[in-house]
Design an enzyme around this catalytic site. Structure first.
Site, PDB file in Angstrom:
ATOM      1  N   ARG A   1     -24.940  -1.693   7.968  1.00  0.00           N
ATOM      2  CA  ARG A   1     -24.569  -3.102   7.786  1.00  0.00           C
ATOM      3  C   ARG A   1     -25.001  -3.952   8.997  1.00  0.00           C
ATOM      4  O   ARG A   1     -25.132  -5.166   8.879  1.00  0.00           O
ATOM      5  CB  ARG A   1     -23.051  -3.237   7.614  1.00  0.00           C
TER       6      ARG A   1
ATOM      7  N   GLU B   1     -19.129  -5.284  10.586  1.00  0.00           N
ATOM      8  CA  GLU B   1     -20.061  -4.466  11.378  1.00  0.00           C
ATOM      9  C   GLU B   1     -21.141  -5.317  12.030  1.00  0.00           C
ATOM     10  O   GLU B   1     -21.540  -5.082  13.170  1.00  0.00           O
ATOM     11  CB  GLU B   1     -20.697  -3.399  10.486  1.00  0.00           C
TER      12      GLU B   1
ATOM     13  N   LYS C   1       0.859  -1.183   0.000  1.00  0.00           N
ATOM     14  CA  LYS C   1       0.000   0.000   0.000  1.00  0.00           C
ATOM     15  C   LYS C   1       0.907   1.248   0.000  1.00  0.00           C
ATOM     16  O   LYS C   1       1.829   1.336   0.794  1.00  0.00           O
ATOM     17  CB  LYS C   1      -0.900  -0.007   1.237  1.00  0.00           C
TER      18      LYS C   1
HETATM   19  C1  LIG Z   1     -18.638  -1.710   5.048  1.00  0.00           C
HETATM   20  C2  LIG Z   1     -17.412  -0.836   5.167  1.00  0.00           C
HETATM   21  N1  LIG Z   1     -16.802  -0.718   6.359  1.00  0.00           N
HETATM   22  C3  LIG Z   1     -15.720   0.068   6.500  1.00  0.00           C
HETATM   23  C4  LIG Z   1     -15.225   0.764   5.424  1.00  0.00           C
HETATM   24  C5  LIG Z   1     -14.040   1.698   5.605  1.00  0.00           C
HETATM   25  N2  LIG Z   1     -12.885   1.242   4.857  1.00  0.00           N
HETATM   26  C6  LIG Z   1     -12.520   1.784   3.716  1.00  0.00           C
HETATM   27  S1  LIG Z   1     -11.134   1.113   3.077  1.00  0.00           S
HETATM   28  C7  LIG Z   1     -11.023   0.046   4.396  1.00  0.00           C
HETATM   29  C8  LIG Z   1      -9.907  -0.937   4.479  1.00  0.00           C
HETATM   30  C9  LIG Z   1      -9.963  -1.825   3.270  1.00  0.00           C
HETATM   31  O1  LIG Z   1      -8.867  -2.682   3.334  1.00  0.00           O
HETATM   32  P1  LIG Z   1      -8.455  -3.445   2.011  1.00  0.00           P
HETATM   33  O2  LIG Z   1      -9.662  -4.054   1.393  1.00  0.00           O
HETATM   34  O3  LIG Z   1      -7.355  -4.356   2.383  1.00  0.00           O
HETATM   35  O4  LIG Z   1      -7.963  -2.301   1.025  1.00  0.00           O
HETATM   36  P2  LIG Z   1      -6.624  -1.442   1.123  1.00  0.00           P
HETATM   37  O5  LIG Z   1      -7.019  -0.135   1.754  1.00  0.00           O
HETATM   38  O6  LIG Z   1      -5.646  -2.222   1.935  1.00  0.00           O
HETATM   39  O7  LIG Z   1      -6.175  -1.273  -0.296  1.00  0.00           O
HETATM   40  C10 LIG Z   1     -12.057   0.249   5.276  1.00  0.00           C
HETATM   41  C11 LIG Z   1     -12.235  -0.500   6.540  1.00  0.00           C
HETATM   42  C12 LIG Z   1     -15.893   0.625   4.194  1.00  0.00           C
HETATM   43  N3  LIG Z   1     -15.475   1.312   3.090  1.00  0.00           N
HETATM   44  N4  LIG Z   1     -16.958  -0.182   4.085  1.00  0.00           N
END
Ligand SMILES: Cc1ncc(C[n+]2csc(CCOP(=O)(O)OP(=O)(O)O)c2C)c(N)n1
Ligand SMILES: CC(=O)[C@@H](O)[C@H](O)COP(=O)(O)O
Ligand SMILES: [Mg+2]
Length: 640
Positions: free
Chosen positions: A407, A379, A291
């Site tokens: 959610r 969630e 990342k």
């Molecule tokens: C239902 C939901 N919960 C929380 C979030 C907040 N959120 C956005 S990106 C993220 C982390 C995602 O991790 P990953 O899929 O590994 O993507 P990366 O940021 O590592 O590329 C979160 C928790 C969201 N977008 N949707």
């Protein structure tokens, strides 16, 4: 190897090859040896553009090679490409005809910060909430079975998004249907370092098994040299996997698992994707990425560089930190309150579904690790975990964005409220959130919470009210929610002491002599107060949406000719609806003006500008009240 930058270019970098790409078809005309240059130019432009606009940062940097490879090898948009969460989609938008528009991203009337169907045919599915990509892509793959059978479907899902239940529901169904679907797991666990849950450990274990990679390397080289021997080699690979990683989770579900491979090695990516592109049945390619790849500070701090603030030309690079704030962010008011409560009472437990930083819980995590639970993007589980803790006499606090609590709505009703369990919800990002736009709007929680028996709901008007109402909600025996907005408040003095406030009782912000009372619910209190000054209106800070302050409302109704309700929420089902219901129930017929959001989605832009757009700033409130008074005068000429 891709270039690594150490600074954000403040002037547009020269990107001659990228400038020739107006659509993926242009990309697909390039000879393979040109792709490395394109990757470097794409990354340089991404740094420049996000420096200009602000927005999500690390995730997009991490998928530059993957985005190039996918648009190069798949016939997009005929072949469907679905991104999960979508915060990593900026390289995708640059390659699909929106390069020059990228600097408008997340700004009013500019590009959305996430894939959006109405924005481009290449944005096959609107996202923003995580873990939906496999479900949507499976739907598209099954749809293709009925129609365009040669269409390919790809979902790109991160390791974090893969922790949510919906992702596994979809994987399981995909395996059952044997759909032709490629799921790419973009795993940057190792660069993040602190993802939680068994899955994160599972990925880390595979990554760590160098033996596995060495064997894989050998196997893949054989694979790419001998496509005809695919089945023979594949059987070899099966035994190799079992030898090194017996618990191949995805194989057990029914996917053909390939990987892990280096998601920044373009040759490896293109060779592997070319091999997998036309395989039948559900395929999963596991890629490792970093990342923030290609920008040294972001590689060193991927969490800090998840998002980037717009960079003013003279300013140095900043991670997403607020401009000069009047006071602390509401998330930090919450975080401080939670720590203070944890010091006082051992029953306090803090729960977050993967939003520790955004919910202001870093200090709580570090100071009370045994009472802190980051449950990953889960969630539903977060809510019911709180219910379970409450069964054992704990006093759990679920810190959750309003939009993400959607959610866990069934869990809130079925597991918490129906059993009248003592769970407190710190509902952050309530109201218009701004740049994240409609997918993240916290504008439905009053409607979806008000209707649930046993719930109490508070809406503080400033930072100190937030602290005191959190305390009061926490003391309340039963399910309680306190909603507060993204960002900072009006800068109220925050009292260290915590004083329980009377449940369902409002407070007077100003006594007016005019014919209007403004009933203000939540963080628009300043706008209510300013409009009240201009109109000499009485202004009440209602504090509670449920239960309502019945006496104050009926009192205002008898002594004024116009009641105004003000809230940062959809009009339908919000606090204004609650007041209307009360008046109806009490048989009070009088003019009421509900100032809230209309029955439409509020798209991205600055929160303050969007509030003004919808007449929820002081000038808008005053203007609408004056209009209504004029209409009343015209309709009721002898109105006192
Ligand atoms: C239902 C939901 N919960 C929380 C979030 C907040 N959120 C956005 S990106 C993220 C982390 C995602 O991790 P990953 O899929 O590994 O993507 P990366 O940021 O590592 O590329 C979160 C928790 C969201 N977008 N949707
Ligand atoms: C993509 C996503 O869902 C999160 O990154 C979200 O954008 C965070 O919102 P805040 O910036 O309000 O914490
Ligand atoms: Mg990740």
């Amino acid at each position: 190897m891709p270039k690594t930058f150490t600074d954000i270019p403040l002037t547009r970098p020269a990107t001659p090859l990228l400038d020739s790409i107006h659509a993926p078809a242009d990309l697909r005309r390039l000879a393979p040896h040109r792709l490395e240059q394109l990757v470097d130019e794409l990354r340089a432009y991404l740094l420049f553009a996000v420096g200009r606009s602000g927005g999500h940062f690390g995730a997009g940097l991490g998928v530059v090679e993957l985005t190039v490879a996918l648009h190069y090898l798949f016939d997009t948009p005929h072949d469907r490409l679905v991104w999960d969460v979508g915060h990593q989609c900026y390289p995708h938008k640059i390659l699909t005809g929106r390069r020059e528009a990228l600097t408008s991203i997340r700004q009013r009337h500019g590009l959305s910060g996430f894939p959006k169907r109405s924005e481009s045919p290449y944005d096959t599915f609107g996202v923003g909430h995580s873990s939906t990509s496999v479900s949507a892509a499976l739907g598209m793959a099954l749809g293709a079975r009925q129609g365009d059978k040669d269409r390919r479907t790809v979902a790109v899902i991160g390791d974090g998004a893969m922790t949510a239940g919906q992702a596994f529901e979809a994987l399981s169904h995909a395996a059952h249907t044997r759909a032709n679907l490629l799921v790419i797991l973009n795993d940057n666990t190792m660069s993040i370092g602190h993802n939680v849950g068994g899955l994160a450990n599972y990925f880390a274990r595979i990554w760590a098994s160098k033996t596995y990679i060495a064997l894989r390397e050998g196997g893949k080289k054989v694979l790419s040299a001998m496509p005809a021997a695919w089945d023979f080699v594949r059987r070899t690979e099966e035994s190799m996997k079992n030898m090194v990683s017996p618990d191949m989770l995805f194989e057990a579900i029914g996917f053909n698992y390939i990987g892990p491979i280096d998601g920044h090695d373009l040759d490896e990516l293109t060779a592997t994707l070319e091999n997998m592109r036309d395989l039948e049945g559900p395929q999963l390619l596991h890629v490792y990425t970093t990342k923030g790849k290609g920008f040294a500070p972001a590689e060193a701090d991927p969490v800090g560089y998840h998002a980037l603030n717009k960079i003013e030309p003279k300013a140095k690079v900043e991670v997403a930190k607020p401009a000069k704030a009047k006071g602390p962010k509401y998330q930090d008011v919450f975080g401080q309150w939670l720590c203070d409560m944890a010091e006082r009472d051992p029953r306090v437990v803090g729960i977050t579904p993967a939003m520790c930083e955004g919910s202001g819980m870093v200090a709580f995590r570090d100071r009370f690790p045994d009472r802190y639970h980051d449950v990953a993007i889960c969630e539903q589980h977060a809510v019911t975990l709180g219910a379970g803790l409450a069964c054992e006499g704990q006093k759990p606090v679920v810190a959750i964005y309003s939009t993400f609590l959607q959610r866990g709505y069934d869990q809130l009703i079925h597991d918490v409220a129906l059993q009248d369990l003592d769970v407190t919800f710190g509902l952050d990002r309530a109201g218009i959130v701004g740049e994240d736009g409609a997918t993240h709007g916290g504008v439905f929680d009053l409607a979806y919470l008000r209707t649930v028996p046993n719930m109490v709901i508070a809406a503080p008007s400033d930072e100190n009210e937030c602290r005191q109402l959190l305390y009061t909600a926490w003391l309340h025996q039963g399910p309680a929610a306190v909603r507060y907005p993204r960002g900072t408040g009006p800068g109220a003095i925050i009292e260290d002491n915590m004083t329980p406030l009377p449940l369902g009782k409002s407070r007077v912000l100003r006594e007016g002599k005019g014919p209007v009372t403004i009933l203000s619910f939540g963080a628009l209190g300043e706008a209510a107060r300013e409009a009240g000054e201009a109109l000499d209106a009485t202004v009440l800070d209602m504090r509670w949406v449920k239960p309502l302050d019945r006496d104050a409302i009926l009192g205002a109704a008898t002594s004024h000719t116009l009641l105004v309700t003000l809230e940062d929420h959809q009009r339908m089902g919000g606090a204004g609806s609650a007041v209307n219901e009360l008046l109806m129930d009490e048989g009070v017929v009088m003019p009421v003006l509900n100032l809230a959001l209309p029955d439409e989605f509020v798209h991205h832009g600055k929160r303050e500008a969007l509030l003004a757009d919808h007449g929820l700033d002081a000038a808008g409130v005053e203007r609408q009240i004056r209009d209504r008074l004029q209409r009343l005068d015209a309709a009721l000429p002898n109105r006192a």
